[in-house]
Design an enzyme around this catalytic site. Sequence first.
Site, PDB file in Angstrom:
ATOM      1  N   HIS A  15      56.600   8.193  88.327  1.00 17.81           N
ATOM      2  CA  HIS A  15      55.666   8.712  87.596  1.00 17.81           C
ATOM      3  C   HIS A  15      55.190   7.303  86.790  1.00 17.81           C
ATOM      4  CE1 HIS A  15      53.090  10.357  84.593  1.00 17.81           C
ATOM      5  NE2 HIS A  15      53.699   9.974  83.664  1.00 17.81           N
ATOM      6  N   TYR A  49      44.411   4.236 105.642  1.00 21.49           N
ATOM      7  CA  TYR A  49      45.963   4.085 105.125  1.00 21.49           C
ATOM      8  C   TYR A  49      46.015   5.118 103.766  1.00 21.49           C
ATOM      9  CZ  TYR A  49      47.749   0.526 108.020  1.00 21.49           C
ATOM     10  OH  TYR A  49      48.405   0.009 108.960  1.00 21.49           O
ATOM     11  N   HIS A  80      51.507   5.667  84.393  1.00 18.17           N
ATOM     12  CA  HIS A  80      50.105   5.929  83.719  1.00 18.17           C
ATOM     13  C   HIS A  80      49.053   5.109  84.433  1.00 18.17           C
ATOM     14  CE1 HIS A  80      52.380   7.615  79.839  1.00 18.17           C
ATOM     15  NE2 HIS A  80      52.875   8.106  81.130  1.00 18.17           N
TER      16      HIS A  80
END
Length: 222
Positions: free
Chosen positions: A96, A123, A98
């Site tokens: 994860h 892609y 930001h």
Amino acid sequence: MTESEARDEICRVGRSLFARGYVHATAGNISVRLDDGFLITPTDACLGFLDPARLARLDAQGVQTGGDRASKTIALHRRIYAAATRFDAQTRCVIHTHSTHCVALTLQPHAEDEELLPALTPYFVMKVGHVPVIPYHRPGADEAAEAVAQAIEARGAQGTPIRAVMLERLGPNVWHDTPAAAMATLEELEETAKLWGSADPKPAELTAAQIDELRRHFGARW
């Protein structure tokens, strides 16, 4: 991959992401699913300066057994593993971040069920696939984890399993079989978001025939 190798790889990937600006300050986290539990980066840790010995270790029930205090996102990561492994048993890593360009796209007006990006490049279609946008919830909210799990289940049931979701105003979660593969997926997603955000006028997406060709030749899950 042994636990020792997983610890080293989490730190290597964290340093790489930080050095290249995919994460900043103490934002972002990385986890790996072990045979008997999980490793995850500690809460408020900078991914550029991780210590393998201080990564949080949890058992299969999510109870912490070692290391610094686990990131609060472990609940979300565990929901991702539980849902994603139904469609890809080799799912072993969740990242994860930001990431700036991904987050920027969710700051613009968008429809409730809109995906983050169209089929912009071959892609992106092959390496990332569909990226549902999950409506905003506070960081660590149970509602966000439930919404992510539902998105994974829904796409998998349709025959188009996903490798990423986008948390509105927060950032992407991506998953794959290794930290290196998850990082590559994250990179492709963020760079495609950068392309889309900088393009003016906006380009047409790939045609249905072009996407079908990618399915036939490369097994694209779109």
